[in-house]
Every structure is written in structure tokens, then in C-alpha cells.
Design an enzyme around this catalytic site. Structure first.
Site: not given
Ligand code: LLP
Length: 456
Positions: A305, A307, A348, A379, A409
Site C-alpha cells: 500500500p 496511498r 492529480r 499557464c 502522489y
Molecule cells: N505496487 C505497485 C507495483 C504499484 O505500481 C503501485 C502504484 C503500488 C504498489 C501502490 O499503489 P497505491 O497503494 O498507492 O494505490 N499516481 C497515481 C497512482 C499511481 C500508482 C502507481 N502504482 C495517483 O495519483 O492516483
């Protein structure tokens, strides 16, 4: 929407604002016992504020929920969400490993003193140098994302005379119900090795044939901002199917299943993610059922995790600049409230159409609210921070606005677009604040430009 009162740890998942956030009677937002206007006076605006207690509480909660005695699991914090040595130390203290997806993230985790054995390296295009650093520093696991990496890691392992534990990232063909850019396990995208095409088992066979590599597990990450366990059901069934195929055809037991991250959080009152404990329990049931059906011993689990650990711990504070009333027709109007940051500190909204919650943070207002759009100073007309907000009618230049849920993020995807220096990240706890990442200065912006240094 002011911070809601806390009503017990069970409702952590539905919280929009940091755990220690509260409004004083004067309408001033405090986090970690520190008033937001005082933070801005000390560190400037815009400012990312991070609630240490919130990060630690969620990290500990994840560990407790997922690492169950009936089915032990490792929890790695996905560093891409937000990384600084301070954050790496907090989550390590709470028993989490680190998921690094580049050499840069790996370097920060190592600089923080994280035990390399508790670091896992991801990356869809790892360079030779990144792999060499990972192997030479003794990173615990490398997740293989392409066939060429197998040869590269085997060669590097031989050079260092070590054996490397690897997992295969499997594209399981699941469509996660989330934004297209943050769904990752459907077939037509860049991540992983396809289960359907047989590339995943081919990778497993090649790894098994390499004496310097140990195939310890399979990995699947189905996407991000996921609100229920249903996507994990298909993913787990397919990945367990592959594990049994590897056992039967290649004679190797898969010891570890890493189901990735993606656990969602609430950005607005309309978001209703499943509770951490309920998600963990549902995933355990899914894995147990899949293993039972396949006649396979339950492997050790792992999760990543990002986020859900830091998202709600962070807020961004901006100072209000200009306010324009724009007529929408039919007598309706919208206030365009410009703040001193924007898409450079929070991409985002522009990139994913993300929704956020914001509030006046520096004083109380008894006025009615007006339909507002919080926009940045870049801009671009898409430079929107909060698409729809109801802010007080008497909002004026110099007021401070706080946006909730920006811990994940935002800083990590920030840029210097239009040469805006990136805001500082400060941590608050028990009435005290400290710098996690300092604010960039104009000198920082000019440092990379040889022509800009002539004045020295
Ligand atoms: N593991 C892998 C292999 C991943 O690619 C990701 C996120 C995570 C774990 C963690 O995911 P989380 O638990 O944070 O959702 N920039 C986007 C999110 C992109 C996530 C990319 N990979 C946003 O701002 O929503």
C-alpha cells in the site's frame, strides 16, 4: 467541509483530514497541535503538512490487519506515494518494508537506514545500474518485469557472487474499476509478464534454470484507488493457478504471493472505501479459497500500500490570491479562486480528474458559501486544484485554504512547471513541526542552468 470529529479507530478509512486535525473556535485549522497559519508564517506558502501520528497509525493498522497469525504477510510501503528519509523511517519503525520502484527511491530508502533485506525493488524498465545497486546492497527482493531482466540479474549476481531472490510480476488480465491510467493488470499495457500468453511461466522456467536466482514468489498489482476486494478475487485465483502450474510443470513451490497495493482512500464525502481490516479479511478468504481449490499450501503474503498509508496524513495549504466571479448562465456563477500553487504541486486533478475537499483554514466565516473552483497560477486552463468547492462568500486575498488528502502522489508527482519552486513538506506532531523536505529556492531552480550561475 471542516474536519470531522474522530469517532474511533474503526472509522479511520472514511476520514478526509489528518487524524489530529481540528478547527479551533476561531476557525483556525490545527494539525499535530500546530496552527496552520503559524506553519505558513514559518515555512511559507504553499506548504505540504504531514501528520506524523496519522502516518504511523495507518502503517501500524495495515501491519496489524494484513499480517495475521493465520496467514502471515509482509507489508511494504509503496514509496512512490511520498518519499523522504523521514517517511521511510516512520514506516520502518512501524514494521513495514519499502517498495522502491527506481534507483532514486532505493537510494532514499537506503539513506534512511532501512534494512536492505526489507526493501523490494520494482520497475518496468530497470537499468543495469539500478539492478547492480540492488544486488550489491543486498535488497531483499527484486520483482522481475521483463524477460531481459532475468539475464541481467543473473549476470550481476554472478559478478557479486550472490544468490538473488526474485518474484515474477504477472499480468493477470483483471480490469480494476479505477481510472485507466492507474489500472495496471489488464492485458494491453506495459506492466508485467502475461499469464494468458504464457510469458509468465516462461519467465518462471528461465529463472529456475538460473543457479544465481531463486524464484521466491509471484506478484500482481491490479491498480490503484480500489474500494472493494472483488478485483483481488480474480487476480488471486489466476495467480494461484499459475503457482500450481509452476509446481506441477516445473517442480518449484511458490513460497510468496505479493498482491500489490491499490487500497483506496476517501478524498470526498462521496468516497466510501472498504475498511482496512475488512479488506484484509476479505483478501485472506479469497486467497484461502483459491489455494484450497487448487490444492496448494497457503504461501506467505505480501502487500504494497502507498496511498492508504500517507494519503490522508497530508494536506496542502495555499494562500488565496485573486478571485474572479465567472457567469455560468441562468444566473449562476462560479468563483475562480486562484492560489499560489497548482498543477505543479498537485497534478492529480488535471491528470485523473481527481476530486478533493478543501476548507478555509485561517479564520472562521459565518457567510453563506459560493460555488468555487480552486485553480493554480500556471499557464493552463486545466490547472485546477479543486474542481468544485463551496467556499465562504467573504473569501479574500491572503486567506489560507487547506486541501485534504494530498499526502500521496502530490509531492511525489510535483514539478517545477513555470519555474515554481516546489513547496516544503513539514511534519507536525505534539505541537512541534520539522522540515521533511525543504522548500526549493530560486537558487535551486537556477542551479542546473550553467548560464544562470554566472552571477556567482
Ligand atoms: N505496487 C505497485 C507495483 C504499484 O505500481 C503501485 C502504484 C503500488 C504498489 C501502490 O499503489 P497505491 O497503494 O498507492 O494505490 N499516481 C497515481 C497512482 C499511481 C500508482 C502507481 N502504482 C495517483 O495519483 O492516483
Amino acid at each position: 467541509m471542516p474536519p470531522q470529529p474522530r469517532d474511533g479507530a474503526g472509522s479511520l478509512h472514511a476520514q478526509l483530514w489528518p487524524l489530529t486535525a481540528r478547527f479551533t473556535d476561531e476557525g483556525v485549522l490545527e494539525v499535530g497541535g500546530v496552527a496552520v497559519p503559524d506553519l505558513v508564517a514559518e515555512y511559507g506558502s504553499p506548504l505540504y503538512v504531514l501528520d506524523e501520528v496519522d502516518v504511523r497509525t495507518r502503517a501500524a493498522q495495515f501491519r496489524a490487519a494484513y499480517d495475521d497469525r493465520s496467514m502471515p504477510a509482509d507489508v511494504y510501503y509503496a514509496a512512490k506515494a511520498l518519499l523522504a528519509t523521514t517517511v521511510a523511517r516512520w514506516v520502518s519503525d512501524e514494521g513495514l518494508g519499502i517498495d522502491a520502484s527506481t534507483g532514486g527511491e532505493l537510494a532514499v530508502a537506503l539513506a534512511a537506514g532501512v534494512d536492505p533485506a526489507r526493501i523490494l525493488l520494482h520497475g518496468s524498465n530497470k537499468s543495469y545500474a539500478e539492478l547492480d545497486t540492488a544486488v550489491s546492497t543486498g535488497v531483499g527482493r527484486i520483482v522481475i518485469d521483463s524477460l531481459i531482466e532475468i539475464d541481467r540479474i543473473a549476470q550481476i549476481a554472478a559478478e557479486h557472487d550472490v544468490t538473488v531472490d526474485v518474484l515474477v510480476r504477472v499480468t493477470v488480465g483483471v480490469e480494476a474499476h479505477t481510472h485507466e491510467f492507474i489500472a495496471t493488470a489488464h492485458e494491453d499495457q506495459k506492466f508485467g509478464l502475461s499469464l494468458a500468453d504464457g510469458v509468465a511461466i516462461d519467465a518462471a522456467a528461465r529463472i529456475i534454470g538460473e543457479p544465481r536466482l531463486r524464484l521466491v514468489g509471484l506478484h500482481s498489482h491490479i491498480g490503484s484507488q480500489i474500494f472493494d476486494a472483488s478485483g483481488f478475487e480474480v487476480a488471486a485465483a489466476r495467480i494461484v493457478g499459475l503457482a500450481t502450474q509452476i509446481r506441477d510443470e516445473l517442480g518449484v513451490e511458490i513460497a510468496e504471493l505479493n498482491l500489490g497495493g491499490g487500497m483506496g482512500i476517501a478524498y470526498t464525502p462521496d468516497d466510501d472505501p472498504i475498511e482496512v481490516v475488512d479488506m484484509a479479511t476479505a483478501i485472506r478468504t479469497i486467497v484461502r479459497d483459491a489455494c484450497d481449490r487448487a490444492g496448494m499450501a497457503i504461501p506467505r503474503l505480501a502487500f504494497e500500500p502507498g496511498r492508504a498509508i500517507v494519503g490522508q496524513a497530508g494536506i496542502t495549504v495555499y494562500e488565496v490570491g485573486t478571485i474572479k466571479q465567472v457567469q455560468l448562465g441562468h444566473g449562476a456563477q462560479r468563483a475562480y479562486v486562484s492560489v499560489d500553487g497548482g498543477m505543479s504541486d498537485n497534478l492529480r486533478t488535471a491528470l485523473y480528474d481527481a476530486d478533493y475537499t478543501c476548507a478555509l483554514a485561517s479564520r472562521a466565516s459565518m457567510e453563506d458559501t459560493m460555488l468555487s473552483r480552486v485553480v493554480g497560477k500556471h499557464c493552463e486552463s486545466g490547472d485546477i486544484v479543486v474542481r468544485d468547492a463551496w467556499l465562504p462568500d467573504d473569501l479574500r486575498a491572503g486567506d489560507l485554504l487547506a486541501v485534504a488528502g494530498t499526502g500521496a502522489y502530490c509531492r511525489s508527482m510535483s514539478s517545477q512547471y513555470n519555474y515554481l519552486p516546489r513547496p516544503a513538506v513539514v511534519a507536525v506532531r505534539d505541537g512541534r513541526s520539522r522540515v521533511v523536505l525543504r522548500r526549493e529556492t530560486m537558487e535551486d531552480l537556477l542551479r542546473l542552468d550553467p548560464g544562470g550561475m554566472t552571477h556567482e
